[in-house]
Design a protein around this motif. Structure first.
Motif, PDB file in Angstrom:
ATOM      1  N   SER A 101      24.572  33.545  94.666  1.00  0.00           N
ATOM      2  CA  SER A 101      24.994  34.664  95.496  1.00  0.00           C
ATOM      3  C   SER A 101      26.501  34.893  95.381  1.00  0.00           C
ATOM      4  O   SER A 101      26.968  36.033  95.379  1.00  0.00           O
ATOM      5  N   LEU A 102      27.264  33.791  95.248  1.00  0.00           N
ATOM      6  CA  LEU A 102      28.714  33.913  95.069  1.00  0.00           C
ATOM      7  C   LEU A 102      29.036  34.671  93.780  1.00  0.00           C
ATOM      8  O   LEU A 102      29.875  35.573  93.755  1.00  0.00           O
ATOM      9  N   HIS A 145      22.096  29.325  87.737  1.00  0.00           N
ATOM     10  CA  HIS A 145      21.894  28.966  89.140  1.00  0.00           C
ATOM     11  C   HIS A 145      20.674  29.661  89.728  1.00  0.00           C
ATOM     12  O   HIS A 145      19.943  29.074  90.522  1.00  0.00           O
ATOM     13  N   LEU A 146      20.450  30.898  89.316  1.00  0.00           N
ATOM     14  CA  LEU A 146      19.261  31.620  89.802  1.00  0.00           C
ATOM     15  C   LEU A 146      18.000  30.858  89.420  1.00  0.00           C
ATOM     16  O   LEU A 146      17.135  30.578  90.249  1.00  0.00           O
ATOM     17  N   MET A 197      12.879  33.500  99.124  1.00  0.00           N
ATOM     18  CA  MET A 197      13.462  33.445 100.461  1.00  0.00           C
ATOM     19  C   MET A 197      14.659  32.485 100.528  1.00  0.00           C
ATOM     20  O   MET A 197      15.497  32.587 101.416  1.00  0.00           O
ATOM     21  N   VAL A 198      14.724  31.558  99.578  1.00  0.00           N
ATOM     22  CA  VAL A 198      15.804  30.575  99.593  1.00  0.00           C
ATOM     23  C   VAL A 198      17.176  31.251  99.603  1.00  0.00           C
ATOM     24  O   VAL A 198      18.137  30.728 100.156  1.00  0.00           O
ATOM     25  N   PHE A 199      17.262  32.459  99.033  1.00  0.00           N
ATOM     26  CA  PHE A 199      18.563  33.136  98.965  1.00  0.00           C
ATOM     27  C   PHE A 199      19.005  33.693 100.310  1.00  0.00           C
ATOM     28  O   PHE A 199      20.184  33.887 100.543  1.00  0.00           O
ATOM     29  N   LEU A 246      25.518  37.474 100.100  1.00  0.00           N
ATOM     30  CA  LEU A 246      24.708  38.648  99.781  1.00  0.00           C
ATOM     31  C   LEU A 246      25.036  39.801 100.728  1.00  0.00           C
ATOM     32  O   LEU A 246      25.095  40.961 100.307  1.00  0.00           O
ATOM     33  N   ALA A 247      25.282  39.466 101.992  1.00  0.00           N
ATOM     34  CA  ALA A 247      25.603  40.511 102.961  1.00  0.00           C
ATOM     35  C   ALA A 247      26.912  41.197 102.589  1.00  0.00           C
ATOM     36  O   ALA A 247      27.004  42.433 102.587  1.00  0.00           O
TER      37      ALA A 247
END
Lengths: 328, 500
Positions: free
Chosen positions: B150-151, B450-451, B463-465, B475-476
């Motif tokens: 996500s980073l 990483h994905l 859902m882990v993300f 992500l937000a």
């Protein structure tokens, strides 16, 4: 710095002159008359690089010529190995042959990209070191030995096991262990042992199959727990860690590093190199260094090492196929 | 606090022996020199010089190697600013505003702020490492694969901001960069991707080849094409010192860069690479000089340069507290320590206090030395621009070729560089910026890795993300950035800003 074109031209000339004087002892007596180049088929900083540098200094002193380490990484150690396979067999270009370059990668990569035969295209000179793998678990994982590992894997949907990369010798051990124990293990590959170890310390992955040299400090420091060693007998530096065999599983597999040159090296040079290397490895200083990182010094003659490479090549080919890892 | 002062005092006592100071100086000098030479990186240099350190005590050896490492970071910004040649991931961003500043006759100012900003950032980061290294380790360990993904995704989304022209073109370049990054061996399966049977491609396209080609070589071709601009560049060296206005503008950027760099540097999975990008994006949005971005804004040099130096100091944290090297240079240092008979590991702080605190003290001494070496030399570096271009460009090409060859002793890398040079030339004719491509190239493969690891560990549950708080907040922020970019009012503002 030499470029490929001139090297090839030079190798033809040297090859011809070597033919002309072949069998004459003068060649071996004059050797080494110039620095010797040892190709490490990996980037600087890894275990192969380290073993090469450890040996290079002492061996250079014994031979009276400096030994220059040249890193030529790429394609599972095949780029550097191929380079040496094509060099002149004059004893001035050698490669750090190892379990990846000469036993696993040739089976892993598609046939058209493997441009050497791991046995026929080399003169295998000496085994430098071998070391077992060790399986380590996250401290809070509750896995303490092979028995708990089996129970946990059988109870859930298998267990995650990290390794330094797809197609590495540690990956192959994961495949073999799953086969032998009849359990499900999910291989989680990383880019190198460091990131994989970080994930185990952090508890993101409960287990890791790692080479003893890179895991040794973490076991000593208590950041992970050693659960089993892949050697035939207990390791002198870690007498508390039981082997897989002791825990009822016939899993034995060391990773190894040696020196090899192109096929057709003069026998006198091979004998000289082999005896100097074995004498060096037998010194107290080298023994102490090896013990620290968990390696066992090699003690094979050149024929013995050639047989060893041949056996390892034959042993790993079916495991590589079973692993489903392929580079093709 | 008292303990920290005692420990640091001990460290300075170790680092300030004559022998250690000399080796620190030697390391800094060598590092600066190889940093300035395009393409010759610290990895090749350290592996060549490793035998020299065998005869020295372990602490001395490490102090010298560390000197080479951050010396190279300093030197690298010099060529990035003067010649548009980024030798490291971190200096790609420096070329964007730094080279423009040089063209405007502010090369001296750009180099000065790079040196001052780096020194300030290095000092802060060193204190941070000394004071809370072990504490920060736990922060680094709390980053799982989902969080890293996500980073990086956030980084890619915001990198569209880097675009100096059309957003569509820059997204195209990011995607192309990601595609180039996919070349090589698949981490999960070992499968070869887009290698066309070429063994040299099995480890992927080389970053240095790509960056040198796209920036440096392409720039040389462009310069040869338009002789009139070259002479302008050579004539205008300008004052070496910062004007009061420049100084005032740079200070907040240095502070922000230091903060961002120190935080991201702790993350072993590519945090240091992200730091200068992150700082550049921040400056572009937040600084007072944001309207000048694209035309040589000093904030665009001050922020990223501070960030990358802070990150290169804090990236020692995983090595010193966990015994895990964060990059190839540190892997070599571990090798040097093992050859010396020291196993770097989690207990190094207790087992080797001399080494640990000596190294930390020498980091600061090294930064001070670099400042002292570099500030007086800026005048000399800037004079380099007055060398007639017909002599300058062949030497740049030769050094690039040597440097690229030395990475893995393979001519293939040199051919690669030449190819990317032509591609980069075509891109600049099409007004396509190479910076987003390089960001895609660096972040894309890490993101994929990483994905897939996150998905492998969660057995395919996406859902882990959103379940992990770190990942969810990244992500937000990414979503907010996307919405902001799409809002027409803000878009207009951006276009207006670029038009100025």
């Amino acid at each position: 710095m030499r470029f490929a074109g001139t090297t090839r031209r030079r190798s033809v000339i040297v090859g011809l002159s070597a033919l002309a004087v072949l069998g004459q002892p003068a060649l071996a007596q004059a050797w080494p008359a110039q620095p010797i180049r040892v190709v490490v088929p990996y980037a600087p900083g890894g275990t192969t690089d380290l073993v090469a540098r450890l040996v290079a200094q002492g061996l250079g002193e014994r031979l009276g010529q400096p030994i220059i380490i040249e890193n030529r990484p790429g394609a599972g150690a095949m780029v550097g190995s191929e380079f040496v396979a094509r060099a002149a067999p004059d004893g001035y270009t050698l490669v750090m042959s190892n379990i990846a370059s000469h036993a696993i990668s040739p089976s892993l990569y598609p046939a058209n990209t493997v441009r050497y035969n791991a046995v026929r295209d080399f003169t295998h000179v000496a085994l430098l070191t071998s070391n077992p793998s060790v399986w380590v678990a996250h401290n809070g994982s509750g896995i303490t030995d092979l028995a708990t590992l089996r129970t946990r894997a059988a109870a859930g949907q298998g267990l995650d096991v990290a390794s330094s990369g797809a197609g590495s010798s540690n990956h192959m051990l994961i495949v073999q262990l799953a086969q032998l124990a009849g359990i499900t293990l999910h291989h989680i590959p990383f880019r190198g042992a460091g990131p994989a170890m970080t994930a185990v310390i952090a508890g993101q992955v409960p287990l890791m199959s790692d080479s003893l040299p890179s895991a040794a400090a973490h076991i000593r420091g208590g950041s992970v727990r050693a659960i089993a060693m892949s050697s035939a007998r207990r390791h002198a530096t870690f007498p508390d860690v039981a082997t897989f065999r002791e825990q009822g599983l016939d899993l034995v597999g060391d990773s190894w590093f040696g020196l090899s040159g192109p096929a057709g090296m003069p026998a006198a040079i091979v004998t000289r190199l082999n005896s100097e290397i074995r004498a060096l490895l037998d010194t107290a200083d080298m023994r102490a260094r090896y013990a620290e990182f968990g390696g066992t010094p090699g003690a094979l003659d050149a024929d013995g090492y050639t047989r060893f490479v041949t056996e390892e090549f034959a042993r790993w080919a079916p495991v590589v196929r079973a692993s489903g890892a392929e580079a093709g | 606090m008292e303990l920290l002062i005692n420990n640091l005092g001990h460290g300075f006592a170790v680092a300030l022996t004559v022998n250690n100071i000399l080796f620190c100086l030697l390391g800094c000098l060598i590092g600066t020199a190889i940093g300035v030479l395009p393409g010759i990186g610290p990895v090749a240099t350290i592996s060549l010089l490793l035998p020299i350190t065998f005869g020295q005590p372990a602490t001395t050896a490490i102090i010298m190697l560390a000197g080479i490492y951050y010396g190279a970071q300093y030197g690298g910004s010099t060529t990035a600013i003067l010649l548009n040649l980024p030798g490291e991931v971190s200096s790609v961003v420096t070329t964007l505003e730094g080279y423009k500043m040089a063209r405007n006759g502010r090369a001296g100012a750009a180099l000065t702020i790079a040196a001052l900003g780096s020194f300030f950032a290095g000092t802060c980061a060193t204190i941070l490492v000394a004071a809370s290294g072990p504490l920060l380790t736990s922060v680094a360990l709390s980053f799982g694969p989902a969080d890293y993904f996500s980073l990086m995704l956030l980084g890619l989304i915001i990198s569209a901001v880097l675009a100096q022209g059309s957003v569509l073109k820059s997204i195209g370049m990011v995607v192309l960069g990601v595609a180039l990054g996919l070349v090589g061996t698949d981490v999960q399966t070992g499968q070869q991707r887009f290698t066309f049977g070429v063994p040299e491609l099995s480890d992927g396209v080389g970053f240095v080849s790509l960056a040198m080609g796209m920036f440096g070589i392409a720039e040389i071709i462009l310069n040869l094409e338009r002789p009139e601009q070259r002479s302008v560049l050579a004539a205008k060296v300008g004052s070496l010192f910062l004007t009061k206005e420049e100084f005032r503008r740079a200070v907040p950027s240095v502070l922000r860069g230091t903060l961002v760099g120190s935080m991201l540097g702790i993350l072993p999975g590519g945090g240091a690479a992200l730091s200068s990008f992150a700082s550049y994006m921040m400056e572009r949005k937040m600084s007072r000089g944001r309207h000048e971005f694209g035309n040589g804004a000093i904030e665009g040099v001050a922020g990223p340069e501070s960030a990358n130096n802070a990150a290169s100091q804090t990236s020692f944290i995983p090595l010193l507290t966990l015994g895990i090297p964060a990059n190839a240079v540190m892997a070599l240092m571990v090798g040097a320590l093992i050859i010396q008979g020291i196993q770097p590991g989690p207990r190094m702080v207790e087992a080797q206090p001399d080494l640990f605190w000596g190294l930390i003290a020498s980091m600061w001494i090294g930064n001070l030395m670099l400042l002292v070496i570099n500030l007086p030399m800026i005048g000399m570096w800037v004079k380099l621009l007055q060398v007639p271009y017909k002599y300058l460009y062949p030497s740049i090409l030769v050094f690039c070729a040597i440097g690229v060859y030395s990475i893995s002793n393979n001519v293939f890398d040199v051919y690669q560089t030449v190819l990317f040079g032509f591609v980069g030339y075509i891109f600049s004719k099409l007004k396509m910026e190479p910076a987003p491509l390089l960001i895609g190239f660096v972040l894309g493969p890490m993101m994929e890795e990483h994905l897939r690891r996150a998905m492998l560990l969660s057995r395919g549950d996406v859902m882990v993300f959103v379940e992990r708080p770190i990942s969810a907040s990244m992500l937000a922020i990414g979503a907010v950035a996307m919405i902001a970019m799409m809002l027409p009012s803000l878009r207009k503002g951006k276009d207006k800003a670029l038009a100025e």
